[in-house]
Design an enzyme around this catalytic site. Structure first.
Site, PDB file in Angstrom:
ATOM      1  N   TYR A 181      -9.363 -15.901 118.792  1.00 34.92           N
ATOM      2  CA  TYR A 181      -9.344 -16.591 117.580  1.00 34.92           C
ATOM      3  C   TYR A 181      -8.375 -17.835 117.849  1.00 34.92           C
ATOM      4  O   TYR A 181      -7.982 -18.293 118.814  1.00 34.92           O
ATOM      5  CB  TYR A 181      -9.076 -15.637 116.759  1.00 34.92           C
ATOM      6  CG  TYR A 181     -10.135 -14.321 116.310  1.00 34.92           C
ATOM      7  CD1 TYR A 181     -11.365 -14.747 116.262  1.00 34.92           C
ATOM      8  CD2 TYR A 181      -9.742 -13.281 116.435  1.00 34.92           C
ATOM      9  CE1 TYR A 181     -12.405 -13.945 116.262  1.00 34.92           C
ATOM     10  CE2 TYR A 181     -10.808 -12.171 116.564  1.00 34.92           C
ATOM     11  CZ  TYR A 181     -12.101 -12.553 116.425  1.00 34.92           C
ATOM     12  OH  TYR A 181     -13.020 -11.553 116.401  1.00 34.92           O
ATOM     13  N   ARG A 228       0.296 -10.591 117.413  1.00 35.66           N
ATOM     14  CA  ARG A 228      -0.714  -9.860 118.439  1.00 35.66           C
ATOM     15  C   ARG A 228      -1.045 -10.752 119.350  1.00 35.66           C
ATOM     16  O   ARG A 228      -1.465 -11.795 119.071  1.00 35.66           O
ATOM     17  CB  ARG A 228      -1.910  -8.837 117.572  1.00 35.66           C
ATOM     18  CG  ARG A 228      -2.580  -8.102 118.601  1.00 35.66           C
ATOM     19  CD  ARG A 228      -3.654  -7.731 117.811  1.00 35.66           C
ATOM     20  NE  ARG A 228      -4.224  -6.296 118.450  1.00 35.66           N
ATOM     21  CZ  ARG A 228      -5.235  -5.799 118.321  1.00 35.66           C
ATOM     22  NH1 ARG A 228      -6.353  -6.364 117.979  1.00 35.66           N
ATOM     23  NH2 ARG A 228      -5.714  -4.635 118.691  1.00 35.66           N
ATOM     24  N   GLY A 314      -7.181   3.061 117.215  1.00 34.95           N
ATOM     25  CA  GLY A 314      -8.356   2.492 116.761  1.00 34.95           C
ATOM     26  C   GLY A 314      -9.487   3.284 116.243  1.00 34.95           C
ATOM     27  O   GLY A 314      -9.396   4.026 115.376  1.00 34.95           O
TER      28      GLY A 314
END
Length: 358
Positions: A181, A228, A314
């Protein structure tokens, strides 16, 4: 699960955690059309409050930051109200909520954003990826290169989103600098071809990430901010070069971020254990590590090896709202249904069963 390392309490920034587990951030695609979390989101996160630290799904800090359908935002009053209900549900269950601020950059399509504008990126280079749109999968277009003024506006958007997150009752935010991203795009030499102070050298490519983190920390306090990173992660068309190049980039970046004294560093690890050890040794506060393919028996491995303080979960947590209790009791786990990951509604979201009461 008998290893005692998982069950030791831990203080992360301002938050006192009962153990070393956490909820990893996972896109679920169930926000309202306006980007606000709905009542189901409060139920989903509230069900998992026993994980202690809950890191939310990626949440766009601006209209430009949206890449996928039905992802939440944190830049309008309606968004704040939706997240307030989530924070209240998490706190009622004894947990702490960090909202992940995710600007997708070029991993987007005009059909998926409120303003229908061209995606933005460090340079006008397409990710050449498929993204799902209201009319089906579409290829990501060539993005608009961010100007110097755009970069400052984007930093301000992160600052404002962090303020909105805490106004909604969140305990902090996680800056998403990973997984292909926008922040990761600035770090990657195959995506960032800029010739100004935000491109070229390792130092320049790190500049945007450090400036975003500094702005967010100034706004809400460094002890309420995590970040992160995912060194060498090839998602979204990212190619950070050979091992030496990746190590040089992240040693510089993490060294710069370490001076901000943030609450934690969250590493999405893909295999360079030497680099992981280096970054662990450089970082002054908590380190969280997620590994692909980690088994139930291996959840505590990085904690036991001194590489991590917290092990975010997760898919285990997605399919087992009471995963903490199941691990304590060595109880069987629900199997995840991949067909419902992004399907909308309760199925595969809030309907995974907990253990029966004794």
């Amino acid at each position: 699960m008998t290893r005692s390392s998982l069950w030791q309490p831990f203080t992360l920034g301002r938050v006192k955690l009962p153990h070393r587990l956490a909820l990893a951030p996972m896109t679920r695609g169930r926000a309202n059309p306006d980007g606000s979390p709905g009542p189901l989101a409060a139920t989903y996160y509230g069900q998992r409050a026993s994980l202690g630290l809950l890191i939310s799904e990626g949440t766009q800090p601006s209209e430009d930051g949206q890449g996928y359908l039905n992802t939440p935002g944190i830049h309008t009053a309606a968004h704040v109200e939706g997240w307030r209900e989530v924070a209240q549900a998490v706190h009622a269950g004894g947990g702490a909520l960090f909202i992940q601020l995710m600007h997708v950059g070029r991993i987007s399509h005009p059909d998926n954003t409120p303003h229908h504008r061209q995606p933005v990126a460090p340079s006008a280079i397409s990710a050449d990826q498929d993204v799902m749109t209201p009319t089906g999968p579409r290829r990501t277009p060539v993005p608009r290169e961010l100007s110097g003024q755009d970069i400052q506006s984007t930093i301000d958007a992160f600052r404002g989103a962090a303020a909105s997150a805490t106004a909604a009752g969140a305990d902090g935010v996680e800056i998403h600098g990973a997984n292909g991203y926008l922040l990761h795009q600035f770090l990657s030499p195959n995506v960032n071809h800029r010739t100004d102070s935000y491109g070229g050298s390792v130092e320049n490519r790190s500049r945007f990430v450090i400036e975003v983190a500094r702005a967010v920390a100034e706004e809400i306090g460094p002890d309420r901010v995590g970040i992160r990173l995912s060194p060498a992660m090839p998602l979204g068309g990212i190619d950070e070069g050979d091992t030496g190049s990746v190590r040089a980039q992240y040693r510089h970046l993490v060294g710069g971020l370490a001076t901000l004294n943030l609450a934690y560093l969250h590493l999405h690890h893909v295999g360079d254990d030497e680099l992981l050890r280096t970054l662990r040794d450089m970082w002054p506060t908590a380190v969280l590590v997620v590994r692909y393919g980690r088994t139930r028996d291996g959840i505590a491995d990085d904690i036991d090896a001194g590489l991590a303080d917290i092990a975010p979960l997760g898919r285990f947590a997605l399919a087992n709202p009471d995963i903490v209790e199941r691990l304590r009791l060595d109880a069987p786990l629900n199997e995840l249904d991949p067909t419902t990951l992004y399907s909308g509604g309760e199925a595969g979201y809030t309907d995974y069963p907990a253990l029966p009461l004794p």
